[in-house]
Design a protein around this motif. Structure first.
Motif, PDB file in Angstrom:
ATOM      1  N   ARG A 110       0.834  -1.207   0.000  1.00 50.89           N
ATOM      2  CA  ARG A 110       0.000   0.000   0.000  1.00 50.89           C
ATOM      3  C   ARG A 110       0.869   1.259   0.000  1.00 50.89           C
ATOM      4  NH1 ARG A 110      -4.718  -2.200  -0.014  1.00 50.89           N
ATOM      5  NH2 ARG A 110      -5.362  -3.793   1.460  1.00 50.89           N
ATOM      6  N   CYS A 123      -2.431  -8.053 -11.540  1.00 54.99           N
ATOM      7  CA  CYS A 123      -2.205  -9.108 -10.555  1.00 54.99           C
ATOM      8  C   CYS A 123      -1.714 -10.351 -11.272  1.00 54.99           C
ATOM      9  CB  CYS A 123      -3.506  -9.431  -9.826  1.00 54.99           C
ATOM     10  SG  CYS A 123      -4.136  -8.064  -8.851  1.00 54.99           S
ATOM     11  N   LEU A 132      -6.117  -8.428  -3.842  1.00 51.85           N
ATOM     12  CA  LEU A 132      -6.261  -7.036  -4.286  1.00 51.85           C
ATOM     13  C   LEU A 132      -7.578  -6.749  -5.010  1.00 51.85           C
ATOM     14  CD1 LEU A 132      -2.658  -6.328  -5.638  1.00 51.85           C
ATOM     15  CD2 LEU A 132      -3.544  -5.961  -3.335  1.00 51.85           C
ATOM     16  N   MET A 133      -8.188  -7.778  -5.607  1.00 58.46           N
ATOM     17  CA  MET A 133      -9.353  -7.509  -6.457  1.00 58.46           C
ATOM     18  C   MET A 133     -10.647  -8.125  -5.951  1.00 58.46           C
ATOM     19  SD  MET A 133      -7.690  -7.984 -10.250  1.00 58.46           S
ATOM     20  CE  MET A 133      -9.218  -7.634 -11.125  1.00 58.46           C
ATOM     21  N   ASP A 134     -10.608  -9.425  -5.673  1.00 62.12           N
ATOM     22  CA  ASP A 134     -11.849 -10.146  -5.400  1.00 62.12           C
ATOM     23  C   ASP A 134     -11.507 -11.404  -4.606  1.00 62.12           C
ATOM     24  OD1 ASP A 134     -14.103 -11.752  -5.483  1.00 62.12           O
ATOM     25  OD2 ASP A 134     -14.327 -11.706  -7.666  1.00 62.12           O
ATOM     26  N   ILE A 147     -11.173  -4.065 -13.864  1.00 57.74           N
ATOM     27  CA  ILE A 147     -12.158  -3.408 -13.011  1.00 57.74           C
ATOM     28  C   ILE A 147     -11.556  -2.085 -12.521  1.00 57.74           C
ATOM     29  CG2 ILE A 147     -13.308  -5.549 -12.267  1.00 57.74           C
ATOM     30  CD1 ILE A 147     -11.838  -5.186  -9.545  1.00 57.74           C
ATOM     31  N   ASP A 148     -12.417  -1.115 -12.267  1.00 59.66           N
ATOM     32  CA  ASP A 148     -11.963   0.184 -11.784  1.00 59.66           C
ATOM     33  C   ASP A 148     -12.140   0.214 -10.275  1.00 59.66           C
ATOM     34  OD1 ASP A 148     -11.839   2.922 -10.992  1.00 59.66           O
ATOM     35  OD2 ASP A 148     -12.301   3.530 -13.041  1.00 59.66           O
ATOM     36  N   LYS A 149     -11.009   0.330  -9.548  1.00 63.28           N
ATOM     37  CA  LYS A 149     -11.083   0.438  -8.085  1.00 63.28           C
ATOM     38  C   LYS A 149     -10.567   1.810  -7.696  1.00 63.28           C
ATOM     39  CE  LYS A 149     -11.378  -3.814  -5.481  1.00 63.28           C
ATOM     40  NZ  LYS A 149     -10.815  -4.561  -4.336  1.00 63.28           N
ATOM     41  N   LYS A 150     -11.467   2.691  -7.336  1.00 67.66           N
ATOM     42  CA  LYS A 150     -11.128   4.061  -6.920  1.00 67.66           C
ATOM     43  C   LYS A 150     -10.176   4.738  -7.901  1.00 67.66           C
ATOM     44  CE  LYS A 150     -11.238   2.732  -2.020  1.00 67.66           C
ATOM     45  NZ  LYS A 150     -10.323   2.640  -0.867  1.00 67.66           N
ATOM     46  N   THR A 152      -8.160   3.359 -10.093  1.00 66.67           N
ATOM     47  CA  THR A 152      -7.071   2.510 -10.588  1.00 66.67           C
ATOM     48  C   THR A 152      -7.679   1.319 -11.314  1.00 66.67           C
ATOM     49  OG1 THR A 152      -5.754   3.124  -8.647  1.00 66.67           O
ATOM     50  CG2 THR A 152      -4.981   1.243  -9.936  1.00 66.67           C
ATOM     51  N   MET A 154      -7.660  -2.373 -12.567  1.00 63.75           N
ATOM     52  CA  MET A 154      -7.001  -3.597 -12.096  1.00 63.75           C
ATOM     53  C   MET A 154      -7.400  -4.777 -12.947  1.00 63.75           C
ATOM     54  SD  MET A 154      -7.096  -3.084  -8.019  1.00 63.75           S
ATOM     55  CE  MET A 154      -5.810  -4.266  -7.964  1.00 63.75           C
TER      56      MET A 154
END
Ligand code: URA
Ligand code: SF4
Length: 194
Positions: A110, A123, A132-134, A147-150, A152, A154
């Motif tokens: 992080r 990943c 990190l993702m699911d 996928i869009d995480k905040k 970013t 991924m």
């Protein structure tokens, strides 16, 4: 967790980490390799034997395959990407890192995100994808999907060590790298000027 603005400062502290039991069996902390100004970050699971001895991620057979696949889409650890792992010290006998080891170590990753602020995170394999993702990541089904995480993007792809065991999956992984190249052109084309 301390807030770092400097990658070197973060690295120095990580190199002395004793937050989990893996510190007792490691030869080297494997912090990461590549361009700290890169906008594309690859995340593996944890160091293997070669990585533990050399202090660099993905330097064994799987690493050579990774470098070949990266090269096919004009990416290189020497130039325009960064490579790290979920855990920075080798799990004995290359077992999966335990949940408590991943949790103890994730703060360093992080910290790496916070300083780099990558646009894209890839990943490498199931362990990184799950963390990190699911948590229910089914890598054979979900690889190649962004996928869009905040803010970013991924994506998970097949782990190069899995590709060595199962070469019939190489074309699938190669498709993921082509999708990655397209995504880089869309969101961080400067990658190809580094
Ligand atoms: N496998 C990983 O997940 N990471 C490494 O650094 C080497 C092999
Ligand atoms: Fe520290 Fe991570 Fe190594 Fe555990 S694996 S000792 S948390 S650097």
């Amino acid at each position: 967790m301390m807030v770092y603005q400097d990658f070197e400062e973060l690295r120095k502290d990580c190199m002395n980490c004793t937050r989990c039991a893996l510190c007792q069996t490691r030869h080297n902390v494997v912090f990461g390799v590549g361009n700290p100004r890169a906008k594309v970050l690859f995340v593996g699971e944890g160091p293997g034997e070669n990585e533990d001895l050399q202090g660099e991620p993905f330097v064994g057979r799987a690493g050579k395959l990774l470098d070949t696949m990266l090269d096919a889409v004009d990416l290189s650890r020497k130039r325009n990407i960064y490579i790290a792992n979920i855990v920075k010290c080798r799990p004995p006998q290359n077992r999966d890192p335990l949940p408590e080891e991943q949790e103890a170590c994730i703060g360093w990753l992080r910290g790496q995100f916070a300083v780099m602020r990558p646009k894209i995170i890839v990943c490498l394999g199931r362990i990184a994808g799950m963390k990190l993702m699911d948590p229910n990541m089914k890598i054979t089904k979900q690889h190649g999907q962004f996928i869009d995480k905040k803010g970013t993007l991924m994506m998970a792809t097949l782990h190069p060590a899995a590709l060595l065991r199962n070469p019939s999956q190489k074309p699938d992984a190669f498709k993921d790298f082509l999708l990655l190249r397209d995504k880089i052109m869309e969101v961080c084309p400067e990658t190809y000027d580094m």
